[in-house]
Design a protein around this motif. Sequence first.
Motif, PDB file in Angstrom:
ATOM      1  N   LEU A   3       0.810  -1.228   0.000  1.00  0.00           N
ATOM      2  CA  LEU A   3       0.000   0.000   0.000  1.00  0.00           C
ATOM      3  C   LEU A   3       0.841   1.274   0.000  1.00  0.00           C
ATOM      4  N   PRO A   4       1.880   1.402   0.840  1.00  0.00           N
ATOM      5  CA  PRO A   4       2.686   2.638   0.780  1.00  0.00           C
ATOM      6  C   PRO A   4       3.276   2.891  -0.603  1.00  0.00           C
ATOM      7  N   ASN A   5       3.747   1.829  -1.256  1.00  0.00           N
ATOM      8  CA  ASN A   5       4.316   2.002  -2.597  1.00  0.00           C
ATOM      9  C   ASN A   5       3.243   2.406  -3.606  1.00  0.00           C
ATOM     10  N   LYS A   6       2.036   1.867  -3.457  1.00  0.00           N
ATOM     11  CA  LYS A   6       0.930   2.257  -4.339  1.00  0.00           C
ATOM     12  C   LYS A   6       0.591   3.736  -4.153  1.00  0.00           C
ATOM     13  N   LEU A   7       0.620   4.199  -2.898  1.00  0.00           N
ATOM     14  CA  LEU A   7       0.343   5.616  -2.625  1.00  0.00           C
ATOM     15  C   LEU A   7       1.413   6.508  -3.242  1.00  0.00           C
ATOM     16  N   THR A   8       2.661   6.040  -3.198  1.00  0.00           N
ATOM     17  CA  THR A   8       3.749   6.800  -3.814  1.00  0.00           C
ATOM     18  C   THR A   8       3.554   6.879  -5.318  1.00  0.00           C
ATOM     19  N   ILE A   9       3.137   5.782  -5.932  1.00  0.00           N
ATOM     20  CA  ILE A   9       2.883   5.777  -7.371  1.00  0.00           C
ATOM     21  C   ILE A   9       1.730   6.722  -7.714  1.00  0.00           C
ATOM     22  N   VAL A  10       0.695   6.744  -6.863  1.00  0.00           N
ATOM     23  CA  VAL A  10      -0.413   7.687  -7.074  1.00  0.00           C
ATOM     24  C   VAL A  10       0.129   9.112  -7.079  1.00  0.00           C
ATOM     25  N   ARG A  11       1.043   9.407  -6.159  1.00  0.00           N
ATOM     26  CA  ARG A  11       1.632  10.748  -6.088  1.00  0.00           C
ATOM     27  C   ARG A  11       2.400  11.069  -7.370  1.00  0.00           C
ATOM     28  N   LEU A  12       3.139  10.102  -7.884  1.00  0.00           N
ATOM     29  CA  LEU A  12       3.871  10.309  -9.135  1.00  0.00           C
ATOM     30  C   LEU A  12       2.911  10.549 -10.304  1.00  0.00           C
ATOM     31  N   ILE A  13       1.783   9.844 -10.306  1.00  0.00           N
ATOM     32  CA  ILE A  13       0.791  10.002 -11.376  1.00  0.00           C
ATOM     33  C   ILE A  13       0.112  11.368 -11.298  1.00  0.00           C
ATOM     34  N   ILE A  14      -0.072  11.880 -10.081  1.00  0.00           N
ATOM     35  CA  ILE A  14      -0.719  13.190  -9.898  1.00  0.00           C
ATOM     36  C   ILE A  14       0.116  14.314 -10.517  1.00  0.00           C
ATOM     37  N   ALA A  51      -4.015  16.429  -2.232  1.00  0.00           N
ATOM     38  CA  ALA A  51      -4.145  14.963  -2.224  1.00  0.00           C
ATOM     39  C   ALA A  51      -2.768  14.306  -2.235  1.00  0.00           C
ATOM     40  N   ALA A  52      -1.851  14.855  -3.025  1.00  0.00           N
ATOM     41  CA  ALA A  52      -0.498  14.309  -3.091  1.00  0.00           C
ATOM     42  C   ALA A  52       0.224  14.451  -1.754  1.00  0.00           C
ATOM     43  N   THR A  53       0.048  15.593  -1.081  1.00  0.00           N
ATOM     44  CA  THR A  53       0.707  15.770   0.223  1.00  0.00           C
ATOM     45  C   THR A  53       0.120  14.819   1.265  1.00  0.00           C
ATOM     46  N   ILE A  54      -1.170  14.526   1.143  1.00  0.00           N
ATOM     47  CA  ILE A  54      -1.793  13.565   2.070  1.00  0.00           C
ATOM     48  C   ILE A  54      -1.218  12.170   1.831  1.00  0.00           C
ATOM     49  N   THR A  55      -1.052  11.783   0.558  1.00  0.00           N
ATOM     50  CA  THR A  55      -0.467  10.463   0.289  1.00  0.00           C
ATOM     51  C   THR A  55       0.970  10.404   0.794  1.00  0.00           C
ATOM     52  N   ASP A  56       1.686  11.530   0.734  1.00  0.00           N
ATOM     53  CA  ASP A  56       3.061  11.572   1.247  1.00  0.00           C
ATOM     54  C   ASP A  56       3.080  11.265   2.737  1.00  0.00           C
ATOM     55  N   ASN A  57       2.155  11.867   3.456  1.00  0.00           N
ATOM     56  CA  ASN A  57       2.076  11.640   4.898  1.00  0.00           C
ATOM     57  C   ASN A  57       1.659  10.199   5.201  1.00  0.00           C
ATOM     58  N   LEU A  58       0.673   9.722   4.466  1.00  0.00           N
ATOM     59  CA  LEU A  58       0.136   8.383   4.717  1.00  0.00           C
ATOM     60  C   LEU A  58       1.119   7.274   4.403  1.00  0.00           C
ATOM     61  N   ASP A  59       1.791   7.376   3.245  1.00  0.00           N
ATOM     62  CA  ASP A  59       2.632   6.243   2.857  1.00  0.00           C
ATOM     63  C   ASP A  59       3.777   6.027   3.844  1.00  0.00           C
ATOM     64  N   GLY A  60       4.345   7.115   4.349  1.00  0.00           N
ATOM     65  CA  GLY A  60       5.414   6.980   5.338  1.00  0.00           C
ATOM     66  C   GLY A  60       4.929   6.375   6.643  1.00  0.00           C
ATOM     67  N   ARG A  61       3.788   6.844   7.116  1.00  0.00           N
ATOM     68  CA  ARG A  61       3.235   6.313   8.374  1.00  0.00           C
ATOM     69  C   ARG A  61       2.897   4.829   8.252  1.00  0.00           C
ATOM     70  N   ILE A  62       2.260   4.467   7.145  1.00  0.00           N
ATOM     71  CA  ILE A  62       1.873   3.070   6.950  1.00  0.00           C
ATOM     72  C   ILE A  62       3.121   2.196   6.822  1.00  0.00           C
ATOM     73  N   ALA A  63       4.096   2.655   6.032  1.00  0.00           N
ATOM     74  CA  ALA A  63       5.314   1.865   5.818  1.00  0.00           C
ATOM     75  C   ALA A  63       6.053   1.611   7.134  1.00  0.00           C
ATOM     76  N   ARG A  64       6.186   2.662   7.954  1.00  0.00           N
ATOM     77  CA  ARG A  64       6.891   2.486   9.232  1.00  0.00           C
ATOM     78  C   ARG A  64       6.046   1.694  10.227  1.00  0.00           C
ATOM     79  N   GLY A  65       4.747   2.007  10.296  1.00  0.00           N
ATOM     80  CA  GLY A  65       3.872   1.360  11.274  1.00  0.00           C
ATOM     81  C   GLY A  65       3.645  -0.112  11.019  1.00  0.00           C
ATOM     82  N   GLN A  66       3.625  -0.511   9.741  1.00  0.00           N
ATOM     83  CA  GLN A  66       3.367  -1.908   9.402  1.00  0.00           C
ATOM     84  C   GLN A  66       4.619  -2.624   8.886  1.00  0.00           C
ATOM     85  N   HIS A  67       5.770  -1.981   9.066  1.00  0.00           N
ATOM     86  CA  HIS A  67       7.055  -2.565   8.659  1.00  0.00           C
ATOM     87  C   HIS A  67       7.032  -2.994   7.190  1.00  0.00           C
TER      88      HIS A  67
END
Length: 194
Positions: A3-14, A51-67
């Motif tokens: 999921l974090p990587n998918k959010l990053t890709i969404v940011r790149l697409i935006i 929306a892109a800044t929100i995905t930036d915040n989310l992907d990092g939190r999810i990646a760290r929180g869920q290893h």
Amino acid sequence: MNLPNKLTIVRLIIIPFFLILMVVPFGWGTVSFLGTTVPIAQVIAAVLFIAATITDNLDGRIARGQHLITNFGKFTDPLADKLLVMTAFIVLTASHDVSAWVTSIIIWRELAVTGLRLLLVEQNGTVLAAKMPGKIKTTTQFIAIIFLLLKNAIFAYWNIPFGQIMLYICLFFTIYSGIDYFIQGKGAFADGFK
């Protein structure tokens, strides 16, 4: 592809859609709200940027929180951030909302720190973690860009150039955090001064 990587890709697409909305003269008219008037395409671009800044915040939190930290994420997450911010500052410079010298300093710093980080990882595997000045820089960049895109919405009622104020706070922390990174990583250049 977690999921974090998918959010990053969404940011790149935006990013290209954001760019198109900012530079193509769609002629959709303007909208007046919160004390200001903004082209409709620019409002949509601002929403995409938020929306892109929100995905930036989310992907990092999810990646760290869920290893779920991956090499793909380590590479693409900061790349997406820098591409988003640099694209925004370039289009804001083209629209005369940001001075070219400010954008130049911000881009110089981003490229220099990225180069330093790569050099340190290659030399000895050292990863320069973001410290508080760097985090303030990132936050103030996002806030400045949003309010510059929205023509100081809310603050326009009182003629307060909030976007510009945040821009110069961001510029200060851009320079300060850049110097701080180079002080931390000064050992990377020791071989050049023997």
